[in-house]
Design a protein around this motif. Structure first.
Motif: not given
Length: 284
Positions: A133-137, A267-270
């Motif tokens: 979550v930290l890096f995704g958001v 971005i999560q899918k990426s």
């Protein structure tokens, strides 16, 4: 204006943040009171110079956009996502409907990989309970903030805090006492995860994040709103949807049960593709 969680340009300590929340005089409130308080919270934060808005197409940022437009303010909107992003699709509709300048930051896997490397430096001293979550958001906020800085802006509105005050997470759906869960979320995870992440990104780009959902009076009234006006029949954050409708947001946008920024941006899918399914290892 100075946000409740800041002292100058510095994020207050967890202890001071908890003291500020615990000192609030929480009494029963109504949606009408919150509507007035939130509108005032948005307007108090409007700077004299041009400013931006993180626009995801979700109800929080869409509500802010509608209030600003109602009072003849025109934020420059920034939306981040891959080419498959739902957020870009919905944000286009919002910005177009309000005739707002809209900057769309479309990222591919290589862009996201590069951003993650930069975030590893920015977050190097930050221990998060959920690095994904930290890096995704964080990647969404980083890309939007970078474009905002390149556009010459120093201030940008954010919907941060709406989930915590008004019951936007799945854990609020499962809670026996929604307001107790909101208070717990505000007092602990919001500071250690969201506020710390946003502070690091904002400081990196010399930006001021404007957060009306974390206005002192909005928090106080929000925590006094009956739980059934926040979560009911499996729907989360109903109060914000009702507020949005009052300010002219179309019903389907107001009640859109949006996922987190890392999902809405795709971005999560990426990250799953880049890491070949080993995201936690990739983020170390």
């Amino acid at each position: 204006m100075q946000e409740l969680y800041k002292e100058g340009n510095t994020l207050v300590s967890l202890a001071k943040w908890q003291e500020a929340i615990s000192s609030l005089d929480i009494t029963p409130s109504s949606l009408a009171q919150i509507s007035t308080a939130f509108e005032q919270a948005v307007l108090r934060r409007v700077p004299k110079e041009p400013f931006g808005l993180f626009l995801s197409g979700g109800v929080d940022s869409t509500l802010i956009a509608h209030i600003l437009k109602k009072h003849n303010h025109s934020p420059i909107c920034f939306t981040v996502g891959t080419k498959d992003s739902q957020d870009i699709e919905f944000a286009k509709r919002v910005a177009g409907g309000l005739s707002l300048e809209h900057h769309i930051v479309t990222l591919d896997d290589q862009d996201i990989k590069s951003i993650i490397q930069e975030l590893k430096v920015i977050f190097k001293d930050h221990i998060a309970s959920n690095p994904v979550v930290l890096f995704g958001v964080g990647a969404v906020e980083f890309a939007a903030s970078r474009r905002a800085q390149a556009s010459g802006l120093k201030h940008i509105f954010s919907g941060l805090g709406a989930e915590d005050v008004f019951g936007g997470y799945n854990r609020h759906k499962l809670a026996q006492d929604v307001n107790k869960e909101c208070l717990l979320s505000l007092s602990t995870s919001l500071h250690e995860n969201d506020l710390r992440r946003c502070d690091l990104v904002a400081n990196h780009f010399h930006l001021d994040f404007l957060t009306p959902f974390l206005d002192k009076e909005v928090i106080r009234l929000g925590l006094g709103l009956p739980s059934e006006q926040k979560v009911k029949d499996g729907l989360r954050k109903l109060a914000v949807a009702d507020l949005a409708m009052d300010f002219g947001v179309p019903q389907d946008l107001a009640f859109r049960q949006k996922k987190g920024a890392q999902y809405g941006s795709a971005i999560q899918k990426s990250l799953e593709r880049i890491s070949k399914g080993s995201i936690n290892s990739f983020l170390r």
